[in-house]
Design a protein around this motif. Structure first.
Motif, PDB file in Angstrom:
ATOM      1  N   THR A  42       0.185  -3.373  -0.614  1.00 18.30           N
ATOM      2  CA  THR A  42       0.830  -3.618   0.678  1.00 18.30           C
ATOM      3  C   THR A  42      -0.079  -4.454   1.572  1.00 18.30           C
ATOM      4  OG1 THR A  42       2.090  -1.573   0.535  1.00 18.30           O
ATOM      5  CG2 THR A  42       1.777  -2.486   2.745  1.00 18.30           C
ATOM      6  N   GLN A  43      -1.362  -4.152   1.543  1.00 19.24           N
ATOM      7  CA  GLN A  43      -2.337  -4.934   2.313  1.00 19.24           C
ATOM      8  C   GLN A  43      -2.369  -6.376   1.805  1.00 19.24           C
ATOM      9  OE1 GLN A  43      -6.146  -3.004   2.828  1.00 19.24           O
ATOM     10  NE2 GLN A  43      -7.200  -4.955   2.964  1.00 19.24           N
ATOM     11  N   ASN A  44      -2.318  -6.549   0.491  1.00 18.28           N
ATOM     12  CA  ASN A  44      -2.297  -7.878  -0.113  1.00 18.28           C
ATOM     13  C   ASN A  44      -1.077  -8.656   0.369  1.00 18.28           C
ATOM     14  OD1 ASN A  44      -3.125  -9.969  -1.825  1.00 18.28           O
ATOM     15  ND2 ASN A  44      -2.034  -9.144  -3.576  1.00 18.28           N
ATOM     16  N   GLU A  45       0.080  -8.000   0.377  1.00 12.37           N
ATOM     17  CA  GLU A  45       1.311  -8.646   0.838  1.00 12.37           C
ATOM     18  C   GLU A  45       1.228  -9.013   2.315  1.00 12.37           C
ATOM     19  OE1 GLU A  45       4.236  -5.766  -0.307  1.00 12.37           O
ATOM     20  OE2 GLU A  45       3.951  -6.173  -2.442  1.00 12.37           O
ATOM     21  N   ALA A  46       0.617  -8.139   3.111  1.00 15.93           N
ATOM     22  CA  ALA A  46       0.468  -8.428   4.544  1.00 15.93           C
ATOM     23  C   ALA A  46      -0.423  -9.650   4.758  1.00 15.93           C
ATOM     24  CB  ALA A  46      -0.099  -7.212   5.268  1.00 15.93           C
ATOM     25  N   ASN A  49       1.390 -12.923   3.861  1.00 14.98           N
ATOM     26  CA  ASN A  49       2.527 -13.297   4.700  1.00 14.98           C
ATOM     27  C   ASN A  49       2.022 -13.900   6.015  1.00 14.98           C
ATOM     28  OD1 ASN A  49       4.810 -13.510   6.268  1.00 14.98           O
ATOM     29  ND2 ASN A  49       5.483 -11.400   5.950  1.00 14.98           N
ATOM     30  N   PRO A  50       2.250 -15.189   6.218  1.00 15.80           N
ATOM     31  CA  PRO A  50       1.773 -15.813   7.459  1.00 15.80           C
ATOM     32  C   PRO A  50       2.449 -15.241   8.711  1.00 15.80           C
ATOM     33  CG  PRO A  50       3.056 -17.377   6.159  1.00 15.80           C
ATOM     34  CD  PRO A  50       2.921 -16.132   5.342  1.00 15.80           C
ATOM     35  N   GLU A  51       3.537 -14.526   8.535  1.00 14.14           N
ATOM     36  CA  GLU A  51       4.261 -13.921   9.659  1.00 14.14           C
ATOM     37  C   GLU A  51       3.666 -12.569  10.079  1.00 14.14           C
ATOM     38  OE1 GLU A  51       7.057 -15.451  11.126  1.00 14.14           O
ATOM     39  OE2 GLU A  51       6.509 -17.144   9.837  1.00 14.14           O
ATOM     40  N   SER A  52       2.742 -12.042   9.298  1.00  5.85           N
ATOM     41  CA  SER A  52       2.150 -10.732   9.612  1.00  5.85           C
ATOM     42  C   SER A  52       1.336 -10.812  10.894  1.00  5.85           C
ATOM     43  CB  SER A  52       1.237 -10.256   8.485  1.00  5.85           C
ATOM     44  OG  SER A  52       1.970  -9.981   7.329  1.00  5.85           O
ATOM     45  N   SER A  53       1.552  -9.834  11.752  1.00  4.74           N
ATOM     46  CA  SER A  53       0.783  -9.760  12.995  1.00  4.74           C
ATOM     47  C   SER A  53      -0.563  -9.086  12.723  1.00  4.74           C
ATOM     48  CB  SER A  53       1.561  -8.962  14.040  1.00  4.74           C
ATOM     49  OG  SER A  53       1.656  -7.603  13.634  1.00  4.74           O
ATOM     50  N   ASN A  54      -1.471  -9.195  13.685  1.00  5.23           N
ATOM     51  CA  ASN A  54      -2.757  -8.501  13.553  1.00  5.23           C
ATOM     52  C   ASN A  54      -2.548  -7.000  13.443  1.00  5.23           C
ATOM     53  OD1 ASN A  54      -4.370 -10.754  13.566  1.00  5.23           O
ATOM     54  ND2 ASN A  54      -4.698 -10.724  15.769  1.00  5.23           N
ATOM     55  N   GLU A  55      -1.569  -6.480  14.166  1.00  6.10           N
ATOM     56  CA  GLU A  55      -1.267  -5.046  14.105  1.00  6.10           C
ATOM     57  C   GLU A  55      -0.807  -4.641  12.703  1.00  6.10           C
ATOM     58  OE1 GLU A  55       2.115  -2.191  15.934  1.00  6.10           O
ATOM     59  OE2 GLU A  55       0.945  -3.308  17.420  1.00  6.10           O
ATOM     60  N   GLN A  56       0.030  -5.442  12.076  1.00  9.01           N
ATOM     61  CA  GLN A  56       0.496  -5.147  10.722  1.00  9.01           C
ATOM     62  C   GLN A  56      -0.666  -5.192   9.725  1.00  9.01           C
ATOM     63  OE1 GLN A  56       3.511  -8.233  10.832  1.00  9.01           O
ATOM     64  NE2 GLN A  56       5.125  -6.677  10.554  1.00  9.01           N
ATOM     65  N   LEU A  57      -1.563  -6.156   9.897  1.00  9.67           N
ATOM     66  CA  LEU A  57      -2.730  -6.242   9.013  1.00  9.67           C
ATOM     67  C   LEU A  57      -3.631  -5.021   9.183  1.00  9.67           C
ATOM     68  CD1 LEU A  57      -3.662 -10.011   9.433  1.00  9.67           C
ATOM     69  CD2 LEU A  57      -2.704  -8.928   7.398  1.00  9.67           C
ATOM     70  N   GLN A  58      -3.859  -4.607  10.421  1.00 10.66           N
ATOM     71  CA  GLN A  58      -4.705  -3.439  10.665  1.00 10.66           C
ATOM     72  C   GLN A  58      -4.069  -2.165  10.119  1.00 10.66           C
ATOM     73  OE1 GLN A  58      -5.484  -3.714  14.905  1.00 10.66           O
ATOM     74  NE2 GLN A  58      -7.533  -4.531  14.500  1.00 10.66           N
ATOM     75  N   GLU A  59      -2.750  -2.032  10.269  1.00 10.85           N
ATOM     76  CA  GLU A  59      -2.060  -0.857   9.718  1.00 10.85           C
ATOM     77  C   GLU A  59      -2.179  -0.821   8.204  1.00 10.85           C
ATOM     78  OE1 GLU A  59       1.980  -0.916  11.133  1.00 10.85           O
ATOM     79  OE2 GLU A  59       1.366  -0.608  13.212  1.00 10.85           O
ATOM     80  N   ALA A  60      -2.032  -1.989   7.564  1.00 11.37           N
ATOM     81  CA  ALA A  60      -2.136  -2.064   6.105  1.00 11.37           C
ATOM     82  C   ALA A  60      -3.556  -1.727   5.651  1.00 11.37           C
ATOM     83  CB  ALA A  60      -1.721  -3.453   5.621  1.00 11.37           C
ATOM     84  N   GLU A  61      -4.562  -2.242   6.357  1.00 11.21           N
ATOM     85  CA  GLU A  61      -5.949  -1.929   6.008  1.00 11.21           C
ATOM     86  C   GLU A  61      -6.237  -0.440   6.173  1.00 11.21           C
ATOM     87  OE1 GLU A  61      -8.578  -4.423   8.271  1.00 11.21           O
ATOM     88  OE2 GLU A  61      -8.225  -6.134   6.962  1.00 11.21           O
ATOM     89  N   LEU A  62      -5.766   0.150   7.274  1.00 11.43           N
ATOM     90  CA  LEU A  62      -6.001   1.567   7.519  1.00 11.43           C
ATOM     91  C   LEU A  62      -5.365   2.427   6.435  1.00 11.43           C
ATOM     92  CD1 LEU A  62      -7.188   3.788   9.277  1.00 11.43           C
ATOM     93  CD2 LEU A  62      -5.101   3.714  10.656  1.00 11.43           C
ATOM     94  N   ARG A  63      -4.183   2.048   5.996  1.00 11.57           N
ATOM     95  CA  ARG A  63      -3.521   2.819   4.932  1.00 11.57           C
ATOM     96  C   ARG A  63      -4.360   2.834   3.654  1.00 11.57           C
ATOM     97  NH1 ARG A  63       1.839   1.362   1.768  1.00 11.57           N
ATOM     98  NH2 ARG A  63       1.846   3.140   0.394  1.00 11.57           N
ATOM     99  N   GLY A  64      -4.939   1.698   3.307  1.00 12.46           N
ATOM    100  CA  GLY A  64      -5.815   1.643   2.134  1.00 12.46           C
ATOM    101  C   GLY A  64      -7.045   2.515   2.288  1.00 12.46           C
TER     102      GLY A  64
END
Length: 125
Positions: A42-46, A49-64
């Motif tokens: 999921t983090q890789n997909e985020a 995706n050039p449309e991913s926001s910083n918040e989405q990237l941080q959420e994906a990193e935190l999940r990992g």
């Protein structure tokens, strides 16, 4: 007169020298659980995706950081999905050396299993 060392003495010297060169806390390739694998994917997909926001990237990193049990599992999963950290190729050790970025932005108190393990093993110093 020449002094001769016993085989045991030579073996002891070699063993001590090798032990001094070994990093016992180095990240090692580890089996990856389904939860950890899915989180890093999921983090890789985020990241991809050039449309991913910083918040989405941080959420994906935190999940990992939460779903992987330690730095070994996390760095193995990241090495299989180097795009999850914005890279094309990463070894397990290279991935482990990048853990500080994820922990600094997503878990500054080192409360997740990955960051707590990384801090304990000297990766966040």
């Amino acid at each position: 007169m020449r002094k001769v060392l016993s085989s045991a003495a030579v073996l002891s010297i070699i063993t001590l020298a090798a032990a001094g060169c070994t990093n016992f806390d180095a990240a090692a390739t580890s089996p990856v659980s389904d939860a950890c694998s899915a989180a890093i994917q999921t983090q890789n997909e985020a990241w991809s995706n050039p449309e991913s926001s910083n918040e989405q990237l941080q959420e994906a990193e935190l999940r990992g950081l939460q779903d992987c049990k330690n730095i070994d599992e996390w760095s193995t999963a990241v090495s299989y999905n180097p795009g999850s950290m914005g890279y094309d190729v990463l070894s397990t050790e290279e991935a482990a050396n990048l853990v500080y970025m994820a922990c600094e932005s997503g878990d500054a108190e080192n409360l997740t299993p990955v960051c707590a393990d990384a801090a304990g093993r000297g990766y966040l110093n």
